[in-house]
Design a protein around this motif. Structure first.
Motif, PDB file in Angstrom:
ATOM      1  N   PRO A   8       0.807  -1.221   0.000  1.00  0.00           N
ATOM      2  CA  PRO A   8       0.000   0.000   0.000  1.00  0.00           C
ATOM      3  C   PRO A   8       0.848   1.284   0.000  1.00  0.00           C
ATOM      4  O   PRO A   8       0.550   2.225  -0.731  1.00  0.00           O
ATOM      5  N   ILE A   9       1.912   1.312   0.788  1.00  0.00           N
ATOM      6  CA  ILE A   9       2.744   2.528   0.831  1.00  0.00           C
ATOM      7  C   ILE A   9       3.459   2.757  -0.503  1.00  0.00           C
ATOM      8  O   ILE A   9       3.605   3.902  -0.944  1.00  0.00           O
ATOM      9  N   ASP A  10       3.846   1.680  -1.194  1.00  0.00           N
ATOM     10  CA  ASP A  10       4.468   1.838  -2.514  1.00  0.00           C
ATOM     11  C   ASP A  10       3.493   2.460  -3.509  1.00  0.00           C
ATOM     12  O   ASP A  10       3.867   3.327  -4.303  1.00  0.00           O
ATOM     13  N   VAL A  11       2.245   2.023  -3.462  1.00  0.00           N
ATOM     14  CA  VAL A  11       1.220   2.575  -4.364  1.00  0.00           C
ATOM     15  C   VAL A  11       1.035   4.061  -4.093  1.00  0.00           C
ATOM     16  O   VAL A  11       1.021   4.881  -5.018  1.00  0.00           O
ATOM     17  N   VAL A  12       0.907   4.426  -2.820  1.00  0.00           N
ATOM     18  CA  VAL A  12       0.695   5.828  -2.449  1.00  0.00           C
ATOM     19  C   VAL A  12       1.891   6.688  -2.858  1.00  0.00           C
ATOM     20  O   VAL A  12       1.727   7.760  -3.456  1.00  0.00           O
ATOM     21  N   GLU A  13       3.093   6.226  -2.564  1.00  0.00           N
ATOM     22  CA  GLU A  13       4.289   6.989  -2.966  1.00  0.00           C
ATOM     23  C   GLU A  13       4.340   7.158  -4.482  1.00  0.00           C
ATOM     24  O   GLU A  13       4.706   8.228  -4.982  1.00  0.00           O
ATOM     25  N   ASN A  14       3.967   6.128  -5.220  1.00  0.00           N
ATOM     26  CA  ASN A  14       3.951   6.188  -6.684  1.00  0.00           C
ATOM     27  C   ASN A  14       2.964   7.250  -7.183  1.00  0.00           C
ATOM     28  O   ASN A  14       3.266   8.004  -8.107  1.00  0.00           O
ATOM     29  N   GLY A  81      -2.680  -2.096   8.007  1.00  0.00           N
ATOM     30  CA  GLY A  81      -3.273  -2.991   7.019  1.00  0.00           C
ATOM     31  C   GLY A  81      -3.198  -2.376   5.637  1.00  0.00           C
ATOM     32  O   GLY A  81      -2.114  -2.031   5.164  1.00  0.00           O
ATOM     33  N   ASN A  82      -4.356  -2.193   5.019  1.00  0.00           N
ATOM     34  CA  ASN A  82      -4.427  -1.608   3.678  1.00  0.00           C
ATOM     35  C   ASN A  82      -4.798  -0.134   3.692  1.00  0.00           C
ATOM     36  O   ASN A  82      -5.244   0.402   2.673  1.00  0.00           O
ATOM     37  N   THR A  83      -4.638   0.505   4.840  1.00  0.00           N
ATOM     38  CA  THR A  83      -4.907   1.940   4.942  1.00  0.00           C
ATOM     39  C   THR A  83      -3.593   2.663   5.200  1.00  0.00           C
ATOM     40  O   THR A  83      -2.804   2.257   6.036  1.00  0.00           O
ATOM     41  N   VAL A  84      -3.405   3.753   4.447  1.00  0.00           N
ATOM     42  CA  VAL A  84      -2.220   4.590   4.606  1.00  0.00           C
ATOM     43  C   VAL A  84      -2.689   6.008   4.922  1.00  0.00           C
ATOM     44  O   VAL A  84      -3.493   6.579   4.179  1.00  0.00           O
ATOM     45  N   ILE A 105      -1.181  18.992   4.759  1.00  0.00           N
ATOM     46  CA  ILE A 105      -2.356  18.214   4.367  1.00  0.00           C
ATOM     47  C   ILE A 105      -2.260  16.835   5.009  1.00  0.00           C
ATOM     48  O   ILE A 105      -1.167  16.315   5.217  1.00  0.00           O
ATOM     49  N   ALA A 106      -3.407  16.222   5.269  1.00  0.00           N
ATOM     50  CA  ALA A 106      -3.455  14.810   5.654  1.00  0.00           C
ATOM     51  C   ALA A 106      -4.338  14.089   4.640  1.00  0.00           C
ATOM     52  O   ALA A 106      -5.426  14.570   4.303  1.00  0.00           O
ATOM     53  N   ASP A 107      -3.855  12.988   4.128  1.00  0.00           N
ATOM     54  CA  ASP A 107      -4.602  12.175   3.175  1.00  0.00           C
ATOM     55  C   ASP A 107      -4.773  10.777   3.748  1.00  0.00           C
ATOM     56  O   ASP A 107      -3.837  10.223   4.325  1.00  0.00           O
ATOM     57  N   VAL A 108      -5.957  10.212   3.581  1.00  0.00           N
ATOM     58  CA  VAL A 108      -6.208   8.846   4.005  1.00  0.00           C
ATOM     59  C   VAL A 108      -6.526   8.022   2.760  1.00  0.00           C
ATOM     60  O   VAL A 108      -7.445   8.346   2.008  1.00  0.00           O
ATOM     61  N   TRP A 109      -5.730   6.997   2.546  1.00  0.00           N
ATOM     62  CA  TRP A 109      -5.824   6.125   1.383  1.00  0.00           C
ATOM     63  C   TRP A 109      -6.238   4.723   1.828  1.00  0.00           C
ATOM     64  O   TRP A 109      -5.619   4.162   2.718  1.00  0.00           O
ATOM     65  N   ASP A 110      -7.251   4.169   1.189  1.00  0.00           N
ATOM     66  CA  ASP A 110      -7.613   2.767   1.384  1.00  0.00           C
ATOM     67  C   ASP A 110      -7.316   2.046   0.079  1.00  0.00           C
ATOM     68  O   ASP A 110      -7.653   2.543  -1.010  1.00  0.00           O
TER      69      ASP A 110
END
Length: 135
Positions: A8-14, A81-84, A105-110
């Motif tokens: 999940p963190i790789d996806v968000v960083e990408n 888990g799957n939340t960043v 900013i704060a972002d919440v990614w599922d």
């Protein structure tokens, strides 16, 4: 050979990298077909968007036209888990006014199966909301 699934963190960083590079195809590729993307009401891009097409049309396509420079600087990630949860700073120079802004900013990614299924953007500064000149 199959490609290993990104964390999940790789996806968000990408996605953050793609935003900084203006790579709309890479952003869209990270989104699940049923993604729900929530931007703060009253903000420049406020609303809830469903599916990659709505997200791209109502948010990312506009960024390129409205900002001469725009980037996201990740500062901290909290993963469960799957939340960043990403604490980031947005940096930009408005195309019309030339005004520069930097906003926390704060972002919440599922995520599910390596795709973004839900995103919610939390504004950390009223300056972010006020950074866009009235049309």
């Amino acid at each position: 050979m199959s490609k290993s699934k990104q964390s999940p963190i790789d996806v968000v960083e990408n996605v953050y990298e793609a935003v900084g590079e203006g790579d709309l195809d890479r952003i869209a590729a990270a989104l699940d077909e049923d993604v729900e993307w929530i931007e703060p009401e009253g903000g420049t891009y406020g609303g809830t968007y469903h599916g990659p097409d709505e997200v791209m049309e109502n948010l990312f396509a506009e960024l390129g036209d409205e900002w001469d420079e725009f980037s996201v600087e990740p500062e901290r990630f909290v993963v469960h888990g799957n939340t960043v949860v990403a604490l980031v700073t947005h940096h930009g120079v408005h195309a019309g006014s030339g005004e520069r802004f930097d906003a926390p900013i704060a972002d919440v990614w599922d995520l599910e199966d390596g795709k973004v299924t839900r995103f919610q953007h939390y504004v950390g500064s009223i300056r972010y909301v006020e950074s866009r000149p009235e049309n």
